[in-house]
Motif scaffolding. Structure first.
Motif, short mmCIF file in Angstrom:
data_model
loop_
_atom_site.label_atom_id
_atom_site.label_comp_id
_atom_site.label_asym_id
_atom_site.label_seq_id
_atom_site.Cartn_x
_atom_site.Cartn_y
_atom_site.Cartn_z
N ARG A 76 21.02 -6.56 -38.41
CA ARG A 76 22.06 -7.34 -39.09
C ARG A 76 22.25 -8.71 -38.43
O ARG A 76 22.47 -9.72 -39.12
CB ARG A 76 23.38 -6.55 -39.06
N TRP A 77 22.16 -8.76 -37.10
CA TRP A 77 22.42 -9.99 -36.37
C TRP A 77 21.16 -10.68 -35.87
O TRP A 77 21.23 -11.75 -35.29
CB TRP A 77 23.35 -9.70 -35.19
N ALA A 78 20.00 -10.06 -36.08
CA ALA A 78 18.75 -10.64 -35.60
C ALA A 78 18.33 -11.83 -36.47
O ALA A 78 18.65 -11.90 -37.66
CB ALA A 78 17.64 -9.59 -35.62
N PRO A 80 16.19 -13.65 -38.91
CA PRO A 80 15.24 -13.15 -39.90
C PRO A 80 13.88 -13.82 -39.79
O PRO A 80 12.88 -13.30 -40.29
CB PRO A 80 15.92 -13.50 -41.23
N THR A 81 13.81 -14.98 -39.13
CA THR A 81 12.56 -15.72 -39.04
C THR A 81 11.70 -15.26 -37.87
O THR A 81 10.50 -15.02 -38.03
CB THR A 81 12.84 -17.23 -38.90
N CYS A 82 12.30 -15.12 -36.67
CA CYS A 82 11.49 -14.80 -35.48
C CYS A 82 11.86 -13.47 -34.84
O CYS A 82 11.24 -13.07 -33.87
CB CYS A 82 11.61 -15.91 -34.45
N GLY A 83 12.89 -12.79 -35.35
CA GLY A 83 13.25 -11.47 -34.84
C GLY A 83 14.08 -11.46 -33.58
O GLY A 83 14.36 -10.40 -33.02
N ALA A 84 14.50 -12.64 -33.08
CA ALA A 84 15.29 -12.69 -31.86
C ALA A 84 16.66 -12.07 -32.07
O ALA A 84 17.27 -12.27 -33.13
CB ALA A 84 15.45 -14.14 -31.40
N PRO A 85 17.18 -11.34 -31.10
CA PRO A 85 18.53 -10.76 -31.23
C PRO A 85 19.58 -11.87 -31.36
O PRO A 85 19.47 -12.93 -30.74
CB PRO A 85 18.71 -9.99 -29.92
N CYS A 107 10.30 -11.68 -39.56
CA CYS A 107 9.78 -11.06 -38.34
C CYS A 107 10.80 -10.02 -37.88
O CYS A 107 11.96 -10.35 -37.67
CB CYS A 107 9.54 -12.11 -37.27
N VAL A 108 10.36 -8.79 -37.73
CA VAL A 108 11.23 -7.69 -37.35
C VAL A 108 10.79 -7.13 -36.01
O VAL A 108 9.65 -6.69 -35.86
CB VAL A 108 11.20 -6.57 -38.42
N ASP A 145 12.78 0.08 -41.16
CA ASP A 145 13.68 0.79 -42.06
C ASP A 145 15.07 0.15 -42.09
O ASP A 145 15.68 -0.01 -43.15
CB ASP A 145 13.78 2.26 -41.63
N GLU A 146 15.56 -0.23 -40.91
CA GLU A 146 16.86 -0.91 -40.85
C GLU A 146 16.78 -2.30 -41.46
O GLU A 146 17.69 -2.74 -42.18
CB GLU A 146 17.34 -1.01 -39.40
N ALA A 147 15.68 -3.01 -41.19
CA ALA A 147 15.54 -4.38 -41.69
C ALA A 147 15.45 -4.43 -43.21
O ALA A 147 15.73 -5.48 -43.81
CB ALA A 147 14.29 -5.02 -41.09
#
Length: 276
Positions: A76-78, A80-85, A107-108, A145-147
């Protein structure tokens, strides 16, 4: 005429009996091979008992206690482009807030590169614990699955298995392959493709790349960009690109760029861990 038919029927029966005999022999041989493999595995377990790669507790490669302490990245907070928290609103890792675009549509990443995630990556890649491949694949599958419940920059779900044609992976460099004796992401991608019900395509090669771990940020980008080659037909394909760790993003970006230039329609990246 009747005699001719009987002779041919007898000949056909003998041929079919031979085939059945061959099949029976093959089944017996496969059964013996399976038994020998199980006995070898049991003997190896007695000599070298399986232990948790994080806490060294006996019994499992990743024990229940360590699994419960995995520091999952909340999709939810990551970014969406590079997967960073925590990069959903404004990400300093990939420059999305400055208008910079990555080649991947999303990127997940499953875990921050610390604690258990670091132990998993090192035990698998450097200690040669190849049995961790399905464990890593399952971890990535959970993150995907979460993404699936959250949107990418293009307004679609960050991951949708029904919209992906095939799974591919960032290959090891020649130096890393010689050091390890195997391409670590091939095994992970194979396990993940089975879990997702998607085909696997080995379509990338890195014949001239240096080991990324010894390079700084700018050198990583230059090294990855000049080394990635597409060796299969990806025309019109929507691809899930798998890697172990996203650091600067140089490898996944170079791989995605090469795939897009070769005709892929889009690339979604997924990885076990993300530096932060």
């Amino acid at each position: 005429m009747l005699s001719w038919r009987r002779e041919n029927q007898a000949e056909a029966y003998q041929v079919e009996s031979g085939r059945r005999g061959d099949a029976t022999a093959a089944d017996e041989l496969a059964g013996m091979s399976s038994l020998v493999r199980r006995l070898a595995e049991a003997a190896a377990e007695l000599a070298w008992p399986t232990r948790c790669v994080c806490c060294d507790a006996p019994g499992e490669l990743l024990c229940a206690s360590c699994r419960s302490r995995l520091g999952w990245i909340c999709q939810r907070w990551a970014c969406p482009t590079c997967g960073a928290p925590y990069g959903w609103v404004s990400c300093t890792e990939c420059g999305r807030s400055r208008g910079e675009a990555w080649e991947t549509r999303a990127c997940v990443c499953a875990l921050p590169l610390e604690g258990a995630a670091r132990s998993l990556a090192l035990a698998y890649k450097d200690a040669g614990e190849r049995r961790l491949a399905p464990v890593i694949a399952a971890t990535v599958a959970c993150a995907l699955d979460e993404a699936a419940s959250w949107l990418a920059a293009d307004g679609a779900a960050r991951f949708d298995a029904s919209a992906v044609d095939t799974v591919c992976f960032v290959p090891a460099t020649r130096t890393a392959y010689r050091r390890r004796g195997f391409d670590h992401m091939l095994d992970v991608a194979r396990s993940l493709s089975g879990m997702l019900g998607l085909p696997l395509a080995d379509v990338l090669a890195r014949p001239h790349a240096r080991d990324q771990r010894k390079l700084g940020r700018e050198d990583r980008l230059a090294n990855a960009s000049s080394s990635m080659r597409v060796v299969g037909d990806v025309t019109g394909c929507s691809l899930l690109l798998v890697d172990d760790v996203v650091t600067t993003g140089a490898s996944v970006r170079a791989a995605a760029r090469a795939l897009l230039e070769a005709g892929a329609s889009d690339v979604t990246a997924a990885a076990l861990a993300r530096t932060w």
